[in-house]
Design an enzyme around this catalytic site. Structure first.
Site, PDB file in Angstrom:
ATOM      1  N   LYS A  81       6.007  -9.025  11.940  1.00 13.45           N
ATOM      2  CA  LYS A  81       4.985  -9.385  10.948  1.00 13.45           C
ATOM      3  C   LYS A  81       3.704  -8.619  11.203  1.00 13.45           C
ATOM      4  CE  LYS A  81       1.689 -11.203  12.055  1.00 13.45           C
ATOM      5  NZ  LYS A  81       0.436 -11.740  12.572  1.00 13.45           N
ATOM      6  N   THR A  82       3.076  -8.072  10.263  1.00 14.82           N
ATOM      7  CA  THR A  82       1.676  -7.627  10.288  1.00 14.82           C
ATOM      8  C   THR A  82       1.400  -6.734   9.084  1.00 14.82           C
ATOM      9  OG1 THR A  82      -0.100  -6.469  11.426  1.00 14.82           O
ATOM     10  CG2 THR A  82       2.079  -5.648  11.900  1.00 14.82           C
ATOM     11  N   ILE A  83       0.269  -6.983   8.441  1.00 18.59           N
ATOM     12  CA  ILE A  83      -0.091  -6.132   7.303  1.00 18.59           C
ATOM     13  C   ILE A  83      -0.394  -4.717   7.789  1.00 18.59           C
ATOM     14  CG2 ILE A  83      -1.035  -8.049   5.948  1.00 18.59           C
ATOM     15  CD1 ILE A  83      -3.857  -6.765   6.539  1.00 18.59           C
ATOM     16  N   ASP A  84      -0.706  -4.570   9.084  1.00 20.13           N
ATOM     17  CA  ASP A  84      -1.168  -3.278   9.601  1.00 20.13           C
ATOM     18  C   ASP A  84      -0.087  -2.188   9.538  1.00 20.13           C
ATOM     19  OD1 ASP A  84      -3.314  -4.855  10.147  1.00 20.13           O
ATOM     20  OD2 ASP A  84      -3.089  -4.821  12.322  1.00 20.13           O
ATOM     21  N   GLY A 118      -6.047  -9.375   1.118  1.00 20.19           N
ATOM     22  CA  GLY A 118      -4.717  -8.754   1.024  1.00 20.19           C
ATOM     23  C   GLY A 118      -3.668  -9.455   1.868  1.00 20.19           C
ATOM     24  N   ARG A 135      -4.016 -17.299  17.497  1.00 17.95           N
ATOM     25  CA  ARG A 135      -3.940 -16.072  18.302  1.00 17.95           C
ATOM     26  C   ARG A 135      -3.840 -16.336  19.807  1.00 17.95           C
ATOM     27  NH1 ARG A 135      -4.291 -11.515  15.472  1.00 17.95           N
ATOM     28  NH2 ARG A 135      -5.468 -11.437  13.523  1.00 17.95           N
ATOM     29  N   GLY A 164      -2.562 -12.887  12.548  1.00 12.99           N
ATOM     30  CA  GLY A 164      -3.130 -12.883  11.195  1.00 12.99           C
ATOM     31  C   GLY A 164      -2.076 -13.117  10.120  1.00 12.99           C
ATOM     32  N   TYR A 176      -9.267  -9.629   4.097  1.00 12.99           N
ATOM     33  CA  TYR A 176      -8.549 -10.914   4.068  1.00 12.99           C
ATOM     34  C   TYR A 176      -7.862 -11.155   2.733  1.00 12.99           C
ATOM     35  CZ  TYR A 176     -11.106 -11.353   8.343  1.00 12.99           C
ATOM     36  OH  TYR A 176     -11.583 -11.101   9.605  1.00 12.99           O
ATOM     37  N   TYR A 181     -21.701   5.328  -9.515  1.00  7.32           N
ATOM     38  CA  TYR A 181     -21.603   4.789  -8.153  1.00  7.32           C
ATOM     39  C   TYR A 181     -20.571   5.545  -7.318  1.00  7.32           C
ATOM     40  CZ  TYR A 181     -24.115   0.782 -10.045  1.00  7.32           C
ATOM     41  OH  TYR A 181     -25.047  -0.009 -10.634  1.00  7.32           O
ATOM     42  N   GLU A 191     -10.125   0.706   8.811  1.00  7.50           N
ATOM     43  CA  GLU A 191     -10.913  -0.197   9.665  1.00  7.50           C
ATOM     44  C   GLU A 191     -11.151   0.365  11.068  1.00  7.50           C
ATOM     45  OE1 GLU A 191     -10.631  -4.917  10.184  1.00  7.50           O
ATOM     46  OE2 GLU A 191      -8.805  -3.920  10.820  1.00  7.50           O
ATOM     47  N   ASP A 230       1.536  -7.830  19.702  1.00 10.93           N
ATOM     48  CA  ASP A 230       1.210  -8.680  20.848  1.00 10.93           C
ATOM     49  C   ASP A 230       2.092  -9.927  20.887  1.00 10.93           C
ATOM     50  OD1 ASP A 230      -0.671  -7.040  21.872  1.00 10.93           O
ATOM     51  OD2 ASP A 230      -2.392  -8.080  21.010  1.00 10.93           O
TER      52      ASP A 230
HETATM   53  P1  FBP Z   1      -2.106  -9.167  13.145  1.00  7.69           P
HETATM   54  O1  FBP Z   1      -2.171  -7.976  14.034  1.00  7.69           O
HETATM   55  O2  FBP Z   1      -2.093 -10.446  13.873  1.00  7.69           O
HETATM   56  O3  FBP Z   1      -1.002  -9.080  12.143  1.00  7.69           O
HETATM   57  O4  FBP Z   1      -3.449  -9.209  12.283  1.00  7.69           O
HETATM   58  C1  FBP Z   1      -3.802  -8.174  11.448  1.00  7.69           C
HETATM   59  C2  FBP Z   1      -5.233  -8.236  10.971  1.00  7.69           C
HETATM   60  O5  FBP Z   1      -5.278  -8.639   9.633  1.00  7.69           O
HETATM   61  C3  FBP Z   1      -5.922  -6.891  11.175  1.00  7.69           C
HETATM   62  O6  FBP Z   1      -5.660  -5.998  10.129  1.00  7.69           O
HETATM   63  C4  FBP Z   1      -7.370  -7.285  11.295  1.00  7.69           C
HETATM   64  O7  FBP Z   1      -8.118  -6.345  12.023  1.00  7.69           O
HETATM   65  C5  FBP Z   1      -7.286  -8.584  12.054  1.00  7.69           C
HETATM   66  O8  FBP Z   1      -6.028  -9.154  11.725  1.00  7.69           O
HETATM   67  C6  FBP Z   1      -8.370  -9.556  11.707  1.00  7.69           C
HETATM   68  O9  FBP Z   1      -8.254 -10.650  12.549  1.00  7.69           O
HETATM   69  P2  FBP Z   1      -8.900 -12.079  12.298  1.00  7.69           P
HETATM   70  O10 FBP Z   1      -7.992 -12.806  11.345  1.00  7.69           O
HETATM   71  O11 FBP Z   1      -8.864 -12.693  13.635  1.00  7.69           O
HETATM   72  O12 FBP Z   1     -10.262 -11.865  11.727  1.00  7.69           O
END
Ligand code: FBP
Length: 543
Positions: free
Chosen positions: A201-204, A419, A144, A80, A417, A242, A310, A175
């Protein structure tokens, strides 16, 4: 087409490097302690006989070598999007050209499948320079595909040999970095001298250890989401009608939810890791939320903001068991021809006791989603489940049963997405450029199986430390598709560390006394103490 004023300004943003890179040619690496794996050392050693036990490396200045050969290096973006990926590539490009202007950087297109298929684009100054400090992965695309089967590894080796690569840089998450070290080992085993280096790399934010302080993209994603959460909070106290249920991207770990909570002080934030530890049930979570709505309503606050990570659903023990059972059941052929209602009826007849109670507690929309939304392997798509809507419905039902007299108008949001691909924050822009240089330095020194690592990130960029972390030192064995596999262990939120403890200290006061914070958009200009600050959780971990 003309470009936006911000895009023009960001392209000119000056990147700073750690001091050590003032003379890249003289950078070498000093060996520190030897490493093993996180666990399962014996099995992992047998799978990686050449790369197991590498030492942790620290960059230092050695004797100046004036003449470097030209290097041929491949680069791939994997998984991602995460803001700053383009700067890793540009940092790598600038570093290779600094070492020798004849060096060549080859981009593999659309992710690891570009390596398997030999789908490339040679990168030059004219091509890469418009992407400086921009978000997204569109420079070379991402994907991926995993390089894991013998056939895929063999094709990758052939591509690497065809392009005569000295090095390959894999920019990816857990991964992808696992795949990088699998490929690195395979190349050595097959007598290929190409060095493979990973970039975190990863936003997570779940690819980290003692040395890898942060994966890139996390800071930008959290600042983007926090701006939007702050805006919702402002709307909530203005309209006063709300209750916003916000699901935040971030896969299993709750780092994003925790960081955003610390930045915005919402009324309630779930931390999945805590839900697991306390073994909370859906009923129990619903009750807690309904109590909150009632208590706020008594104070004439019929509004609020609730953050939901999530991956929450996977951390609720009863849901985990239910999903596993449904995966088993639906693998059977008798469900193939049934429509949604018939499937629900059949599942209800098959499930027993506790699992049946859990299934029946779920709103019908979620029951259908569990039965119909399957991945290519037939499994429930956990990340697609609308957790925010699930709790909106269960709380509404609970309040009705309590004969709640106030008003409850829930609104669902999913911040995901939006972010991942924005302009990188100053922090991510600078951090990524330094990571690109670090990857080049590791390859220049002939090192393989390492993750490029830049740490001491709370200091000014000039004082950042440059390291090489053996990828295997982050690995353990986990069950994947029914088999034990060596993978990088995801770093989940540590409930005993500063960030969670700080959240725990203040969260009660955020429930009723609105202490909303409005961070606003990412700050690109002004006081570096504000604009270049890394994520809050890093500060709280180190303080
Ligand atoms: P990565 O683990 O590849 O960095 O992706 C992170 C992520 O944005 C997750 O937060 C999210 O659950 C997933 O990708 C969404 O994947 P996709 O882009 O395949 O919908």
């Amino acid at each position: 087409m003309s470009e936006s004023p911000l895009l023009s300004a960001r392209r000119k943003y000056q990147l700073h490097l750690p001091e050590i890179f003032e003379n890249l040619a003289s950078v070498c690496f000093e060996k520190n302690k030897e490493t093993t794996s996180v666990s399962d050392a014996v099995e992992i050693k047998s799978l990686f006989p050449h790369l197991f036990g590498l030492s942790l490396l620290s960059a230092k200045t050695c004797k100046d070598k004036k003449d470097f050969p030209s290097f041929r290096v491949g680069v791939v973006l994997s998984g991602g999007q995460a803001a700053g990926g383009h700067n890793v590539i540009i940092g790598l490009f600038d570093a290779l050209k600094t070492l020798n202007p004849d060096s060549c950087l080859i981009g593999f297109l659309n992710g690891p499948s570009g390596i398997i298929d030999g789908n490339v684009h040679e990168l030059d100054e004219e091509f890469v320079s418009p992407y400086r400090n921009t978000g997204g992965f569109d420079l070379i695309g991402s994907g991926r595909t995993k390089i894991e089967t013998e056939e895929q590894l063999k094709s990758s080796l052939e591509t690497i040999q065809k392009f005569k690569l000295d090095g390959l840089v894999v920019i990816g998450g857990d991964d992808s970095n696992t795949n990088a070290v699998v490929l690195a080992e395979y190349l050595i085993k097959n007598g290929c001298t190409t060095k493979v280096v990973g970039v975190p790399k990863t936003i997570d934010g779940d690819l980290r250890n003692e040395y890898v302080e942060m994966s890139f993209g996390f800071d930008t994603a959290c600042k983007t989401y926090s701006e939007m959460i702050g805006n919702l909070e402002r709307d909530a106290i203005s309209a006063k009608k709300y209750t916003h249920f916000v699901k935040l991207m971030g896969r299993s770990a709750s780092h994003i939810a925790l960081e955003c909570a610390l930045q915005t002080h919402p009324n309630y934030t779930f931390i999945s890791e805590e839900v697991l530890e306390k073994k909370l049930t859906i009923k129990c979570i619903t009750k807690e939320l309904a109590d909150l709505v009632e208590a706020r309503s008594e104070k004439k606050k019929n509004y609020g903001v609730i953050l939901i990570p999530e991956g929450l659903i996977e951390f609720i023990p009863e849901m985990k068991s239910l999903i596993e059972k449904l995966n088993d059941l639906l693998a059977g052929s008798e469900f193939a021809s049934l429509d949604a209602s018939a499937s629900i009826d059949k599942v209800k007849k098959t499930l027993k006791e506790e699992l049946l109670k859990t299934f029946e507690f779920l709103p019908e929309g979620i029951q259908k989603q569990l039965l119909l939304d399957r991945d290519p392997h037939g499994n429930v798509q956990v990340s697609h489940i609308n957790t925010e809507k699930l709790f909106m419905e269960t709380v509404a039902k609970e309040l009705k049963q309590r004969d709640f007299k106030g008003s409850f108008s829930p609104v669902a949001h999913f911040f995901g997405y939006e972010g991942r691909a924005g302009f990188p924050s100053n922090f991510d822009a600078t951090y990524c450029y330094a990571l690109g240089y670090t990857a080049a330095a590791l390859i220049k020194e002939g090192l393989s199986g390492y993750m490029a690592c830049v740490n001491n990130l709370l200091a000014d960029a000039k004082d950042w430390r440059v390291m090489g972390v053996p990828i295997i030192s982050l690995m353990n064995l986990e069950m994947r598709k029914g088999k034990k596999k060596p993978v990088i262990q995801k770093a989940l939120v540590d409930l005993d560390k500063g960030p969670f403890e700080t959240f725990q200290k203040y969260r009660e006061s955020w429930m009723l006394d609105d202490d909303y914070q409005f961070p606003g958009p990412i700050q690109f200009f002004g006081d570096p103490q504000i604009t270049d600050r890394p994520p809050e959780i890093l500060k709280l971990e180190r303080s």
